[in-house]
Enzyme design. Structure first.
Site, PDB file in Angstrom:
ATOM      1  N   LYS A  36      -2.983  12.100   6.294  1.00  0.00           N
ATOM      2  CA  LYS A  36      -2.375  10.864   6.751  1.00  0.00           C
ATOM      3  C   LYS A  36      -0.756  11.072   6.988  1.00  0.00           C
ATOM      4  O   LYS A  36      -0.161  11.352   6.322  1.00  0.00           O
ATOM      5  CB  LYS A  36      -2.601   9.971   5.679  1.00  0.00           C
ATOM      6  CG  LYS A  36      -1.977   8.372   6.037  1.00  0.00           C
ATOM      7  CD  LYS A  36      -2.588   7.393   4.994  1.00  0.00           C
ATOM      8  CE  LYS A  36      -1.641   7.275   3.910  1.00  0.00           C
ATOM      9  NZ  LYS A  36      -0.145   6.465   4.200  1.00  0.00           N
ATOM     10  N   ASP A  63      -1.365   6.430  10.484  1.00  0.00           N
ATOM     11  CA  ASP A  63      -1.320   5.212   9.695  1.00  0.00           C
ATOM     12  C   ASP A  63       0.066   4.491  10.036  1.00  0.00           C
ATOM     13  O   ASP A  63       1.010   4.246   9.315  1.00  0.00           O
ATOM     14  CB  ASP A  63      -1.289   5.520   8.138  1.00  0.00           C
ATOM     15  CG  ASP A  63      -0.973   4.155   7.312  1.00  0.00           C
ATOM     16  OD1 ASP A  63      -1.381   3.048   7.508  1.00  0.00           O
ATOM     17  OD2 ASP A  63      -0.564   4.524   5.935  1.00  0.00           O
ATOM     18  N   LYS A  65      -0.321   1.204  11.367  1.00  0.00           N
ATOM     19  CA  LYS A  65      -0.637  -0.479  11.144  1.00  0.00           C
ATOM     20  C   LYS A  65       0.094  -1.006  12.243  1.00  0.00           C
ATOM     21  O   LYS A  65       0.814  -2.081  12.202  1.00  0.00           O
ATOM     22  CB  LYS A  65      -0.021  -0.867   9.717  1.00  0.00           C
ATOM     23  CG  LYS A  65      -0.513   0.139   8.699  1.00  0.00           C
ATOM     24  CD  LYS A  65       0.117  -0.600   7.267  1.00  0.00           C
ATOM     25  CE  LYS A  65      -0.493   0.130   5.947  1.00  0.00           C
ATOM     26  NZ  LYS A  65       0.198   1.484   5.771  1.00  0.00           N
ATOM     27  N   ASP A  68       0.893  -6.481  16.849  1.00  0.00           N
ATOM     28  CA  ASP A  68       1.583  -6.873  18.025  1.00  0.00           C
ATOM     29  C   ASP A  68       0.654  -7.529  19.058  1.00  0.00           C
ATOM     30  O   ASP A  68      -0.527  -7.997  18.751  1.00  0.00           O
ATOM     31  CB  ASP A  68       2.299  -5.543  18.885  1.00  0.00           C
ATOM     32  CG  ASP A  68       3.589  -6.162  19.221  1.00  0.00           C
ATOM     33  OD1 ASP A  68       3.643  -7.036  20.037  1.00  0.00           O
ATOM     34  OD2 ASP A  68       4.587  -5.497  19.201  1.00  0.00           O
ATOM     35  N   THR A 122      -1.786  -4.696  -0.447  1.00  0.00           N
ATOM     36  CA  THR A 122      -1.730  -4.735  -1.757  1.00  0.00           C
ATOM     37  C   THR A 122      -0.699  -5.167  -2.576  1.00  0.00           C
ATOM     38  O   THR A 122      -0.698  -5.438  -3.767  1.00  0.00           O
ATOM     39  CB  THR A 122      -2.515  -3.507  -2.276  1.00  0.00           C
ATOM     40  OG1 THR A 122      -1.673  -2.443  -2.120  1.00  0.00           O
ATOM     41  CG2 THR A 122      -3.931  -3.179  -1.955  1.00  0.00           C
ATOM     42  N   ARG A 213       0.061  11.791  -4.308  1.00  0.00           N
ATOM     43  CA  ARG A 213       0.927  12.584  -5.264  1.00  0.00           C
ATOM     44  C   ARG A 213       0.044  13.551  -6.008  1.00  0.00           C
ATOM     45  O   ARG A 213       0.442  14.714  -6.206  1.00  0.00           O
ATOM     46  CB  ARG A 213       1.761  11.715  -6.206  1.00  0.00           C
ATOM     47  CG  ARG A 213       3.047  11.339  -5.179  1.00  0.00           C
ATOM     48  CD  ARG A 213       3.623   9.820  -5.723  1.00  0.00           C
ATOM     49  NE  ARG A 213       2.869   8.866  -5.406  1.00  0.00           N
ATOM     50  CZ  ARG A 213       3.440   7.629  -5.810  1.00  0.00           C
ATOM     51  NH1 ARG A 213       4.405   7.400  -6.330  1.00  0.00           N
ATOM     52  NH2 ARG A 213       2.464   6.535  -5.496  1.00  0.00           N
TER      53      ARG A 213
END
Ligand code: C5P
Length: 238
Positions: A36, A63, A65, A68, A122, A213
């Site tokens: 990603k 990614d 997002k 518009d 989130t 991670r």
């Protein structure tokens, strides 16, 4: 090593620059996982980082997002498709016309990118949602936006592990869920709040797991990836 299970893992390349990201990506060569590329890495390195990852045989989830007006988002999705990425995303809250324009821009060729939508970030709780004018609960809003994305022909949504079952019930088993917040048992929670193990996310019906991670900071990233893939492969089928 389960290659099928590895193909459900998307490793978040959250590195400050391209040199570090590619040095890490070199360690993923020959595995089945995707990677990603997010806003920080893309803003620093541009499309070249995606090309360099493709040269290493890695599928790229871009990614960014997009959110518009429909014409602009459609053009951005077309640019992502021209770049050859495997998956791209938009905000479902951009509305039906924007979602339909994004989907139409990708065409129906066999190599078109998958298009998924972010529903409710989130990081937003009920209070913050209310502040931006949404009276519905976060869960209800997630379902509403997932249904809108499904109706617009998108392939799926990005959602937390806790929302997989809700989304699948509302939009059908074939509607993809891409899920961050995944932590193998015993690994650091970091700043994630609502986490699930890889096995639990898969058992809930999660299609793709975004994991950063626990793999990128592991002493032996390939071993960490392999262990997570083995846990996924052993998860009960849905
Ligand atoms: O390192 P970690 O596994 O927490 O990385 C998760 C990745 O998924 C990061 O790139 C993070 O920005 C992203 N993400 C997330 N939660 C969301 C949406 C995206 O953790 N709700």
């Amino acid at each position: 090593m389960s290659v099928d299970a590895e193909r459900t893992i998307i490793v978040a390349l959250d590195f400050a620059d391209g040199r570090e990201a590619l040095a890490f990506a070199d360690q993923l060569r020959g595995t089945g996982c995707a990677v990603k590329v997010g806003k920080e890495l893309f803003t620093r390195e541009g499309p070249a980082i995606c090309r360099a990852l493709h040269e290493r045989g890695l599928r790229v989830f871009l990614d960014l997002k997009f959110h518009d007006i429909p014409n602009t988002v459609a053009a951005a999705c077309r640019a992502a498709a021209d770049l050859g990425v495997w998956m791209v995303n938009v905000h479902a809250s951009g509305g039906r016309e924007m979602l339909e324009a994004a989907r139409a821009a990708l065409g129906d060729g066999p190599a078109r990118p998958l298009l998924v939508a972010v529903t409710v970030l989130t990081s937003l709780d009920a209070v913050q949602l209310n502040e931006v004018g949404v009276a519905a609960s976060p869960a209800a809003q997630v379902v509403r936006l997932a249904q809108l994305a499904a109706a617009a022909g998108l392939d799926g949504v990005v959602c937390s592990p806790q929302e997989i079952v809700l989304v699948k019930a509302a939009c059908g088993a074939g509607f993809l869920t891409v899920t961050p917040g995944v932590r193998p048992a015993g690994s650091a929670q970091d700043d994630q709040q609502r986490i699930a193990t890889p096995a639990a996310a898969r058992a809930a019906g999660g299609d793709y797991l975004v994991i950063g991670r626990p793999i990128t900071r592991a002493a032996e990233p390939r071993l960490a990836l392999g262990a997570i893939a083995a846990e996924i492969a052993a998860a009960p089928a849905v």
